[in-house]
Scaffold this motif. Structure first.
Motif, PDB file in Angstrom:
ATOM      1  N   ARG A 250      31.432  31.656  53.483  1.00  0.00           N
ATOM      2  CA  ARG A 250      30.225  31.632  52.647  1.00  0.00           C
ATOM      3  C   ARG A 250      29.388  32.891  52.791  1.00  0.00           C
ATOM      4  NH1 ARG A 250      25.012  30.076  53.702  1.00  0.00           N
ATOM      5  NH2 ARG A 250      25.572  29.304  55.763  1.00  0.00           N
ATOM      6  N   ARG A 251      29.186  33.334  53.996  1.00  0.00           N
ATOM      7  CA  ARG A 251      28.325  34.496  54.225  1.00  0.00           C
ATOM      8  C   ARG A 251      28.919  35.736  53.555  1.00  0.00           C
ATOM      9  NH1 ARG A 251      26.487  36.881  60.143  1.00  0.00           N
ATOM     10  NH2 ARG A 251      26.432  39.064  59.535  1.00  0.00           N
ATOM     11  N   LEU A 252      30.217  35.969  53.715  1.00  0.00           N
ATOM     12  CA  LEU A 252      30.847  37.131  53.097  1.00  0.00           C
ATOM     13  C   LEU A 252      30.836  37.003  51.575  1.00  0.00           C
ATOM     14  CD1 LEU A 252      32.445  39.768  53.247  1.00  0.00           C
ATOM     15  CD2 LEU A 252      34.536  38.406  53.589  1.00  0.00           C
ATOM     16  N   ARG A 253      31.068  35.817  51.073  1.00  0.00           N
ATOM     17  CA  ARG A 253      31.073  35.595  49.625  1.00  0.00           C
ATOM     18  C   ARG A 253      29.700  35.909  49.029  1.00  0.00           C
ATOM     19  NH1 ARG A 253      32.523  30.289  49.442  1.00  0.00           N
ATOM     20  NH2 ARG A 253      30.340  29.650  49.369  1.00  0.00           N
ATOM     21  N   GLU A 254      28.635  35.501  49.709  1.00  0.00           N
ATOM     22  CA  GLU A 254      27.289  35.782  49.213  1.00  0.00           C
ATOM     23  C   GLU A 254      26.976  37.276  49.258  1.00  0.00           C
ATOM     24  OE1 GLU A 254      24.884  33.352  51.683  1.00  0.00           O
ATOM     25  OE2 GLU A 254      25.301  31.491  50.577  1.00  0.00           O
TER      26      GLU A 254
END
Length: 1012
Positions: A905-909
């Motif tokens: 999630r963090r990388l995707r955001e």
């Protein structure tokens, strides 16, 4: 026969217990819905546990359930291993022969340790997982039998249970998860004194929400009246009710005894002593019947009819008449299978036994022993050896008792009943000095020692000595989970060896002490191993010498890698080969394979591990095969050969799973989870890690599984879960034995959580601790991810007010550590490139060429998460340099798709925000790219209002709520509300985390900071 003793003393009416019976029948209904049930029924002796159980079993049978009952057997001080389970499974086998055979298929040999009718038990090496393996097989057997029908398993008289039975019952109560099974255990509550061995089990089971506990209270006056009415078949007068209730105090059995005594005409002779109350009906029996009752009292919980006939020396007609009188008086009962007799109530048996004269007791036990020796068909084969040992012991005949007790200890060991083996070995040591010298000299180690190799002697010709018993007791205690006692045995043995030196025996005990000290968190075990090495130095090759060298090399591999360990391991192989210790040889060869890999000969090391794995499987050494799988998968992963590691791990799980080597399976599963994580198969990795926590019996593999879950949570941006799993891993690993393979990954995880929460000072402190701890030879595989995490944290923290001071020193420390790390395989060379690029990013000097080199190095590795991160940074660099937007768009699109697939999630955001700010497409339809939705203000894209934007800017600058209020001319309470809203919208839990996110996404780039 006296007419007065032929009387009904048991009420045909079931009195009271309606609520308790309702609980049991409700459990039966739940079990029918494939929800296993576990219940404990406790109460004082005579309160009505058996009657309640009988009523429940009648109801269960009426509903079509299959019922199996087993009772714990009181034989001497140690009990008969697994007795209630053996009896219950034997009953199931009679009722469901085909179903039980199908459920046991493929594991008959192991299960024969509990149910001997299944076949011969295999002569396989013993280990600390043997008992757990047997328990797991038993649990699965019961689940399979109960898959298509409701099965009720009742275990009576748990207060007499042997240790193995208690442990197996606890295991079942904790692990049964399927099948229509009801397990009920009864125990006598008034026997459970503060030091009774059942007491800790009851406390443990009380904490399990799946276990229901029923405590039976005494009858009240109205219930006693109803019981008397049932016994007398008429309403009793109130004087009788008052008298019986007062004297029985509501105990159902005492009520029966009082009525029976009054009916027998013994009213005036009855004292208030419980013992006299229980004996009064025995004393009015015919003399022959009294004699038989006394014989039965010493025979154990149940005595077989043929054995009773032999011991009593009565004719068959005389014995039948005596038994008829005892049964008619409700003192004895025939067993359910009709093969023997037991006391209707154990209290009567205890009273009769206590009433025997010392010489009388010894004579009865001697007769039992003589009859069993003369005819081995009088009792079941699996019971004969333990009963013979008990009878000779209580007969007071050390010459006969010592070898019998030792034989019984061997039988207990072969059933993996190590706790019972230990009790018997302690009894043997008690008898040792009393037994004649010629008896002791006739005993041979080859007959009584199996796990412990007799040191420096021929076990077939050398007499057994007391130290041999101490050694076997040490191993039995360790296998039985009683490590404190095992440690005491080693201390006693080493004290004895001070007076009579024997270097090989002393070395063996020091080696055992090493592993015990380590497992009890008293140290890492090296001091003890060093003493063992000193003792064998210069001695000819021997089994003990080889094992000491093997253990020392293995310890060094895990704690202090270096060339000396390889030499020690190779010498252990050589010595083991000389003396024919094949298991020790193969174990040492596993260590050799690992050390060869670490020393720079990976092909030779992997080939050696494969060879040992295959040989161990062929020889049936499943423990060694399991260790080979553990180390082979670990070494393959360290080389970046994750796909191959997964294949080997899956085969290893299947192999050790069949053998129920639970801890070994847990270690292999932990390695499997690590390789699945590397390959980007994160959902599978999480499932495997959670399964590892369920399978593992020891703390260390649980720690490894928790660490794997922490890595996953961290990569997915779930900081709270990552911190929780990290704390669990620390707890499991403990502080007594800080192996680099455990400690360095914990440093990396701690750095990751601190960086995610914006605590750059903690990141630096943790890294300095790690550097001080050191990165030993072969542990670059753990050090490179740590360095990458620290370098990334430093680069992400640029702009944090708290990060400026000390950055230069931190970056120098990272570079210094990196220069000392090896890059023997492409995966670590790629990490080296990545760390170098992150350090340059932290200094604002990174270029497209830097990140191109990283992306090129990572691309062939099958590391999708690492590749997605590298492409993110490369895209940033391309855009900052004003480069090819199509190239940047392709990089972002591929990285975003990978992050989405992984659930990062963090990388995707981060990637989505980069795409919005640079107006890059994240997806394509047909031949035309679809532009990402453009937001002129990235802060608004996060859903923040204008005021929240101002507050977040100040939070990112490190301002407190009061400082924010002063700068924005609002109240501190209003500032606090804004901060809470911001944390919720950003999906973070702390101010530091929000600040770190703002700086990482470059929402408020300072004037002197280059923007992208």
């Amino acid at each position: 026969m006296l007419p007065c003793v032929e009387t009904r003393s048991v009420s045909p009416v079931f009195v009271g217990r309606a609520d308790e019976l309702a609980v049991l029948t409700d459990a039966l209904s739940r079990a029918a819905g494939h929800e296993p049930q576990a219940l404990l029924i406790g109460g004082e002796a005579g309160v009505g546990k058996t009657r309640l159980t009988e009523e429940f079993l009648c109801e269960a049978t009426r509903r079509g359930a299959v019922v199996a009952v087993g009772g714990c057997v009181e034989i001497g001080a140690e009990g008969l291993p697994f007795a209630p389970f053996s009896t219950a499974l034997r009953s199931l086998r009679r009722q469901l022969p085909e179903e039980l055979a199908a459920a046991a298929a493929g594991q008959e040999g192991e299960l024969a340790r509990i149910l001997p009718e299944l076949g011969e038990t295999p002569r396989v090496p013993h280990d600390e997982e043997s008992t757990a393996r047997l328990f797991e097989l038993t649990a699965r057997l019961l689940e399979r039998i109960a898959a298509g029908r409701t099965v009720v398993l009742v275990l009576e008289d748990l207060h007499w249970a042997d240790t193995s039975t208690r442990h197996l019952l606890a295991y079942l109560f904790r692990t049964l998860g399927s099948g229509s099974l009801v397990v009920v255990a009864t125990y006598r509550a008034d026997d459970i004194h503060r030091r009774h061995p059942l007491r800790p089990l009851l406390a443990e089971l009380d904490r399990l929400r799946t276990v229901q506990r029923i405590e039976l209270a005494r009858f009240n006056r109205a219930e006693v009246r109803r019981q008397l009415a049932g016994i007398l078949a008429s309403q009793p007068d109130e004087d009788l009710v008052a008298s019986v209730f007062e004297r029985s105090d509501g105990n159902a059995f005492f009520v029966e005894e009082l009525v029976a005594s009054m009916k027998s005409g013994c009213r005036t002779g009855l004292t208030e002593s419980l013992r006299d109350l229980l004996l009064v009906r025995v004393e009015v029996l015919p003399e022959a019947a009294q004699r038989v009752v006394r014989i039965v009292a010493e025979g154990g919980s149940t005595v077989e009819y043929p054995l009773l006939l032999a011991v009593s020396r009565l004719t068959e007609d005389e014995l039948i008449e005596a038994l008829r009188a005892a049964v008619g008086a409700n003192i004895l009962l025939a067993t359910a299978d009709g093969d023997g007799y037991r006391f209707r109530h154990s209290l009567v048996r205890e009273a009769v036994s206590d009433d025997l004269l010392p010489g009388e007791r010894a004579r009865v036990n001697r007769r039992y022993a003589e009859c069993l020796e003369a005819d081995d068909t009088l009792v079941r084969a699996e019971e004969r050896v333990i009963r013979l040992a008990t009878y000779w012991y209580y007969a007071g005949e050390p010459a006969k008792a010592l070898p019998a007790v030792l034989d019984a200890s061997v039988a207990a060991r072969r059933r993996h009943a190590y706790s019972e083996q230990l009790r018997l070995l302690e009894r043997a040591m008690e008898l040792w000095d009393s037994a004649p010298a010629d008896v002791r000299e006739g005993l041979r180690p080859v007959d009584y020692t199996e796990v412990y190799p007799p040191c420096g002697c021929d076990p077939a010709t050398t007499p057994l000595v007391r130290l041999d018993l101490l050694a076997e007791a040490t191993v039995a205690a360790r296998f039985g989970g009683e490590r404190e006692r095992a440690l005491k045995f080693t201390k006693l043995a080493l004290r004895m060896l001070d007076d009579d030196p024997d270097p090989l025996r002393a070395a063996w005990f020091w080696t055992e002490r090493s592993r015990l000290v380590s497992s009890l968190a008293r140290g890492d075990g090296w001091e003890e191993l060093a003493k063992a090495q000193e003792l064998v130095r210069g001695l000819p090759p021997s089994h003990v010498h080889a094992e000491v060298l093997m253990r020392a090399a293995g310890w060094g591999m895990l704690h202090n890698p270096g060339p000396d360990n390889l030499a020690a391991a190779e010498r252990a192989v050589e010595y083991a080969r000389m003396v024919g210790a094949e298991e020790v040889e193969l174990d040492a060869r596993v260590t050799v394979g690992c050390l060869l890999t670490d020393a720079g000969s990976p092909d030779a090391g992997i080939a050696a591990l494969h060879e040992v794995k295959d040989l161990a499987v062929d020889r049936g050494f499943t423990m060694i095969a399991g260790r080979a799988h553990i180390n082979l998968t670990s070494q393959l992963e360290s080389m970046g050969r994750s796909r191959e590691a997964v294949d080997v791990a899956e085969r290893g799980v299947e192999l050790v799973g069949r053998a129920r080597l639970l801890d070994t399976e847990a270690w292999i599963r932990g390695n499997l989870a690590e390789s699945l994580y590397s390959l980007g198969r994160w959902d599978e990795a999480a499932d495997v890690a959670r399964r590892t926590l369920h399978v593992a019996q020891s703390a260390a593999p649980r720690g490894s599984a928790s660490a794997r879950l922490a890595y996953l949570a961290l990569a997915r941006g779930e900081l709270t879960e990552a911190a929780h799993q990290l704390a669990a891993a620390h707890t499991h690993f403990g502080t007594h034995d800080t192996q680099p393979q455990h400690r360095i990954p914990l440093y990396r995880l701690t750095v990751g959580v601190a960086a995610g929460e914006g605590r750059i000072a903690d990141v630096r402190a943790e890294f300095l601790d790690a550097v001080a701890y050191g990165f030993p030879l072969g542990h670059h595989r753990y050090a490179w991810p740590l360095l990458l995490a620290v370098a990334t944290a430093e680069a992400d923290a640029v702009g944090l007010p708290s990060a400026d001071a000390g950055r230069a020193a931190a970056l120098d420390a990272i570079r210094t550590a990196a220069r000392g790390l090896a890059t023997p395989f492409p995966v670590w060379a790629a990490h080296g490139e990545y760390v170098r690029a992150e350090l340059r990013r932290a200094e604002g000097r990174d270029t497209v060429e830097d990140w191109t080199a990283v992306e090129t190095a990572v691309r062939p590795l099958e590391r999708p998460y690492l590749l997605a991160r590298a492409r993110h940074r490369l895209a940033e660099a391309v855009l900052a340099a004003g480069g090819d937007r199509d190239r940047a768009a392709g990089l972002v699109r591929h990285a975003h798709a990978a992050a989405d697939r992984l659930g990062a999630r963090r990388l995707r955001e981060d990637l989505a925000l980069l795409a919005r700010r640079a107006r890059l497409p994240l997806a394509s339809t047909g031949s035309e790219p679809v532009e990402a939705e453009v937001d002129s203000d990235p802060v608004e894209a996060l859903g923040l209002t204008s005021r929240e934007r101002d507050v977040l800017r100040l939070v990112a600058a490190g301002c407190s709520n009061r400082q924010i209020a002063e700068k924005l001319f609002i109240s501190p309470k209003t500032a606090s509300v804004h901060v809470s809203n911001i944390l919720a919208k950003l999906g973070v839990s702390a101010r530091g985390e929000a600040a770190a996110l703002a700086h990482r996404l470059r929402l408020f780039a300072p004037a002197d900071q280059p923007t992208r």
